[in-house]
Design a protein around this motif. Structure first.
Motif, PDB file in Angstrom:
ATOM      1  N   ASN A 146      52.843 -10.284  18.324  1.00 17.24           N
ATOM      2  CA  ASN A 146      53.018 -10.462  19.764  1.00 17.24           C
ATOM      3  C   ASN A 146      54.139 -11.432  20.097  1.00 17.24           C
ATOM      4  OD1 ASN A 146      51.014  -9.030  21.646  1.00 17.24           O
ATOM      5  ND2 ASN A 146      49.716  -9.657  19.934  1.00 17.24           N
ATOM      6  N   GLU A 147      54.285 -12.480  19.313  1.00 14.92           N
ATOM      7  CA  GLU A 147      55.354 -13.442  19.579  1.00 14.92           C
ATOM      8  C   GLU A 147      56.724 -12.795  19.376  1.00 14.92           C
ATOM      9  OE1 GLU A 147      57.431 -16.687  20.747  1.00 14.92           O
ATOM     10  OE2 GLU A 147      55.303 -16.203  21.033  1.00 14.92           O
ATOM     11  N   ILE A 148      56.854 -11.995  18.332  1.00 14.20           N
ATOM     12  CA  ILE A 148      58.118 -11.301  18.094  1.00 14.20           C
ATOM     13  C   ILE A 148      58.404 -10.314  19.224  1.00 14.20           C
ATOM     14  CG2 ILE A 148      59.342  -9.691  16.585  1.00 14.20           C
ATOM     15  CD1 ILE A 148      57.829 -10.915  14.231  1.00 14.20           C
ATOM     16  N   ALA A 149      57.379  -9.540  19.604  1.00 14.49           N
ATOM     17  CA  ALA A 149      57.544  -8.577  20.692  1.00 14.49           C
ATOM     18  C   ALA A 149      57.888  -9.281  22.004  1.00 14.49           C
ATOM     19  CB  ALA A 149      56.274  -7.745  20.860  1.00 14.49           C
ATOM     20  N   ALA A 150      57.258 -10.437  22.248  1.00 18.64           N
ATOM     21  CA  ALA A 150      57.531 -11.193  23.466  1.00 18.64           C
ATOM     22  C   ALA A 150      58.977 -11.657  23.509  1.00 18.64           C
ATOM     23  CB  ALA A 150      56.589 -12.398  23.554  1.00 18.64           C
ATOM     24  N   GLN A 151      59.478 -12.156  22.396  1.00 21.56           N
ATOM     25  CA  GLN A 151      60.866 -12.617  22.337  1.00 21.56           C
ATOM     26  C   GLN A 151      61.822 -11.462  22.643  1.00 21.56           C
ATOM     27  OE1 GLN A 151      62.233 -15.552  21.969  1.00 21.56           O
ATOM     28  NE2 GLN A 151      60.409 -16.766  21.571  1.00 21.56           N
ATOM     29  N   VAL A 152      61.562 -10.313  22.061  1.00 21.28           N
ATOM     30  CA  VAL A 152      62.420  -9.144  22.280  1.00 21.28           C
ATOM     31  C   VAL A 152      62.421  -8.750  23.751  1.00 21.28           C
ATOM     32  CG1 VAL A 152      62.693  -6.676  21.791  1.00 21.28           C
ATOM     33  CG2 VAL A 152      62.170  -8.259  19.934  1.00 21.28           C
ATOM     34  N   ARG A 153      61.237  -8.672  24.350  1.00 20.71           N
ATOM     35  CA  ARG A 153      61.124  -8.216  25.739  1.00 20.71           C
ATOM     36  C   ARG A 153      61.656  -9.249  26.737  1.00 20.71           C
ATOM     37  NH1 ARG A 153      55.099  -5.383  25.777  1.00 20.71           N
ATOM     38  NH2 ARG A 153      55.606  -3.704  24.330  1.00 20.71           N
ATOM     39  N   LEU A 181      57.511  -1.857  20.816  1.00 19.17           N
ATOM     40  CA  LEU A 181      56.459  -0.850  20.642  1.00 19.17           C
ATOM     41  C   LEU A 181      56.135  -0.670  19.164  1.00 19.17           C
ATOM     42  CD1 LEU A 181      54.596   1.410  21.606  1.00 19.17           C
ATOM     43  CD2 LEU A 181      56.562   2.954  21.601  1.00 19.17           C
ATOM     44  N   GLY A 182      57.156  -0.586  18.340  1.00 21.41           N
ATOM     45  CA  GLY A 182      56.943  -0.420  16.909  1.00 21.41           C
ATOM     46  C   GLY A 182      56.214  -1.601  16.299  1.00 21.41           C
ATOM     47  N   ILE A 183      56.600  -2.816  16.711  1.00 20.77           N
ATOM     48  CA  ILE A 183      55.979  -4.033  16.172  1.00 20.77           C
ATOM     49  C   ILE A 183      54.505  -4.105  16.550  1.00 20.77           C
ATOM     50  CG2 ILE A 183      55.941  -6.554  16.323  1.00 20.77           C
ATOM     51  CD1 ILE A 183      58.995  -6.393  16.762  1.00 20.77           C
ATOM     52  N   LEU A 184      54.212  -3.901  17.833  1.00 24.46           N
ATOM     53  CA  LEU A 184      52.831  -4.004  18.299  1.00 24.46           C
ATOM     54  C   LEU A 184      51.974  -2.848  17.794  1.00 24.46           C
ATOM     55  CD1 LEU A 184      53.414  -5.211  21.967  1.00 24.46           C
ATOM     56  CD2 LEU A 184      52.528  -6.532  20.055  1.00 24.46           C
ATOM     57  N   GLY A 185      52.564  -1.674  17.695  1.00 23.29           N
ATOM     58  CA  GLY A 185      51.824  -0.525  17.186  1.00 23.29           C
ATOM     59  C   GLY A 185      51.404  -0.732  15.743  1.00 23.29           C
ATOM     60  N   GLY A 186      52.308  -1.274  14.940  1.00 22.17           N
ATOM     61  CA  GLY A 186      51.984  -1.553  13.544  1.00 22.17           C
ATOM     62  C   GLY A 186      50.888  -2.589  13.416  1.00 22.17           C
ATOM     63  N   ALA A 187      50.983  -3.647  14.223  1.00 16.44           N
ATOM     64  CA  ALA A 187      49.967  -4.700  14.176  1.00 16.44           C
ATOM     65  C   ALA A 187      48.610  -4.162  14.620  1.00 16.44           C
ATOM     66  CB  ALA A 187      50.382  -5.866  15.079  1.00 16.44           C
ATOM     67  N   ALA A 188      48.600  -3.321  15.657  1.00 13.02           N
ATOM     68  CA  ALA A 188      47.347  -2.747  16.150  1.00 13.02           C
ATOM     69  C   ALA A 188      46.689  -1.867  15.093  1.00 13.02           C
ATOM     70  CB  ALA A 188      47.602  -1.945  17.422  1.00 13.02           C
ATOM     71  N   ASP A 216      40.890  -8.263  21.286  1.00 14.33           N
ATOM     72  CA  ASP A 216      42.310  -8.469  20.994  1.00 14.33           C
ATOM     73  C   ASP A 216      42.991  -7.149  20.655  1.00 14.33           C
ATOM     74  OD1 ASP A 216      44.567 -10.166  20.642  1.00 14.33           O
ATOM     75  OD2 ASP A 216      44.313 -10.033  18.482  1.00 14.33           O
ATOM     76  N   LEU A 217      42.305  -6.307  19.904  1.00  8.75           N
ATOM     77  CA  LEU A 217      42.852  -5.006  19.522  1.00  8.75           C
ATOM     78  C   LEU A 217      43.086  -4.120  20.743  1.00  8.75           C
ATOM     79  CD1 LEU A 217      43.573  -2.757  17.507  1.00  8.75           C
ATOM     80  CD2 LEU A 217      41.118  -2.302  17.275  1.00  8.75           C
ATOM     81  N   ILE A 218      42.096  -4.055  21.624  1.00  8.57           N
ATOM     82  CA  ILE A 218      42.221  -3.250  22.843  1.00  8.57           C
ATOM     83  C   ILE A 218      43.419  -3.714  23.664  1.00  8.57           C
ATOM     84  CG2 ILE A 218      41.153  -2.761  25.086  1.00  8.57           C
ATOM     85  CD1 ILE A 218      38.440  -2.821  23.654  1.00  8.57           C
ATOM     86  N   HIS A 219      43.544  -5.029  23.771  1.00  5.23           N
ATOM     87  CA  HIS A 219      44.648  -5.582  24.545  1.00  5.23           C
ATOM     88  C   HIS A 219      45.993  -5.268  23.897  1.00  5.23           C
ATOM     89  CE1 HIS A 219      46.223  -9.288  26.932  1.00  5.23           C
ATOM     90  NE2 HIS A 219      46.455  -8.158  27.550  1.00  5.23           N
ATOM     91  N   ASN A 220      46.064  -5.396  22.573  1.00  6.50           N
ATOM     92  CA  ASN A 220      47.317  -5.108  21.876  1.00  6.50           C
ATOM     93  C   ASN A 220      47.710  -3.638  21.982  1.00  6.50           C
ATOM     94  OD1 ASN A 220      47.827  -7.732  21.054  1.00  6.50           O
ATOM     95  ND2 ASN A 220      46.745  -7.505  19.101  1.00  6.50           N
ATOM     96  N   ILE A 221      46.716  -2.750  21.893  1.00  6.18           N
ATOM     97  CA  ILE A 221      47.001  -1.324  22.042  1.00  6.18           C
ATOM     98  C   ILE A 221      47.509  -1.035  23.449  1.00  6.18           C
ATOM     99  CG2 ILE A 221      45.968   0.978  22.150  1.00  6.18           C
ATOM    100  CD1 ILE A 221      44.122   0.157  19.880  1.00  6.18           C
ATOM    101  N   GLY A 222      46.831  -1.632  24.457  1.00  8.30           N
ATOM    102  CA  GLY A 222      47.275  -1.439  25.841  1.00  8.30           C
ATOM    103  C   GLY A 222      48.671  -1.964  26.050  1.00  8.30           C
ATOM    104  N   ASP A 223      48.968  -3.123  25.435  1.00  4.23           N
ATOM    105  CA  ASP A 223      50.297  -3.710  25.558  1.00  4.23           C
ATOM    106  C   ASP A 223      51.344  -2.803  24.922  1.00  4.23           C
ATOM    107  OD1 ASP A 223      52.166  -5.591  26.262  1.00  4.23           O
ATOM    108  OD2 ASP A 223      51.932  -6.766  24.446  1.00  4.23           O
ATOM    109  N   ALA A 224      51.017  -2.224  23.782  1.00  3.65           N
ATOM    110  CA  ALA A 224      51.962  -1.336  23.107  1.00  3.65           C
ATOM    111  C   ALA A 224      52.211  -0.071  23.930  1.00  3.65           C
ATOM    112  CB  ALA A 224      51.433  -0.966  21.719  1.00  3.65           C
TER     113      ALA A 224
END
Length: 215
Positions: free
Chosen positions: A133-140, A33-40, A58-66
């Motif tokens: 997203n790649e970092i967040a994906a690895q974590v999840r 959440l922290g990683i994606l929130g910062g990127a968004a 892409d932004l909308i999707h990243n925010i939704g993902d976060a």
């Protein structure tokens, strides 16, 4: 996935297995959440200056993902199997809604083209989205497989593809720089189609799998 369901080890010791799983799940969700929130946040600032509809998608999707990390984190915190399942469905809904919003904005931009600016910054936004997203994906994904959580795995797969979608923003900036003004909404449309594909894949993951029951 199959091997995960057939090889579930048992934790020995004084700490309840459900508590260990809960903490691990909350930690994985919180970090991503922290990683994606910062990127968004960075992408939002760049969108204001560039006006790219591909970046907006892409932004909308990243925010939704976060944001989908919030109900999933709550489910892990409460150690609720049913809550985890519902959180997975919330992930799917968020992905679908983001696709609808992105589709609408893309159609508007096709009908009313606008000149893009700050193309180098726009390309940088795509790279930032990919890395985050790649970092967040690895974590999840690692946590989801370890904890046998279909919801967390669905969220991880979503983030992974999101990363490649972010590279579409880089492509858009490059094509527009070469004079193809319509490249931006076309890339936005492609991103939307990818989001719809992920909606279906995540739906299958969540509805056809059962999270591990902790005792």
């Amino acid at each position: 996935m199959g091997s995960d369901h057939h090889h579930r080890g048992h934790t020995h010791g004084l700490v309840d297995r459900s508590i260990v799983r809960s903490r691990a799940g909350v930690r994985a969700v919180g970090v991503s959440l922290g990683i994606l929130g910062g990127a968004a946040a960075v992408q939002a600032a760049i969108f204001v200056s560039s006006g790219s509809v591909a970046l907006l998608a892409d932004l909308i999707h990243n925010i939704g993902d976060a944001l989908t990390a919030v109900p999933l984190g709550i489910a892990f915190f409460l150690r609720s199997v049913r809550g985890e399942k519902l959180a997975g469905l919330a992930v799917v809904l968020a992905i679908f809604v983001s696709a609808c919003v992105a589709l609408y904005e893309t159609i508007v931009r096709i009908l009313d083209p606008k000149e893009l600016t700050h193309l180098w910054v726009l390309a940088a936004a795509g790279v930032i989205g990919f890395v985050a997203n790649e970092i967040a994906a690895q974590v999840r994904l690692r946590a989801g497989r370890r904890l046998v959580s279909p919801a967390l795995i669905a969220d991880g797969n979503h983030a992974r593809v999101d990363g490649f979608v972010s590279l579409g923003v880089v492509l858009s900036a490059g094509l527009v720089g070469l004079g193809a003004e319509l490249a931006d909404p076309i890339v936005g449309l492609a991103i939307t189609l990818v989001i719809l594909k992920i909606t279906w894949d995540s739906w299958r993951t969540v509805t056809w799998s059962e999270p591990e029951h902790v005792h």
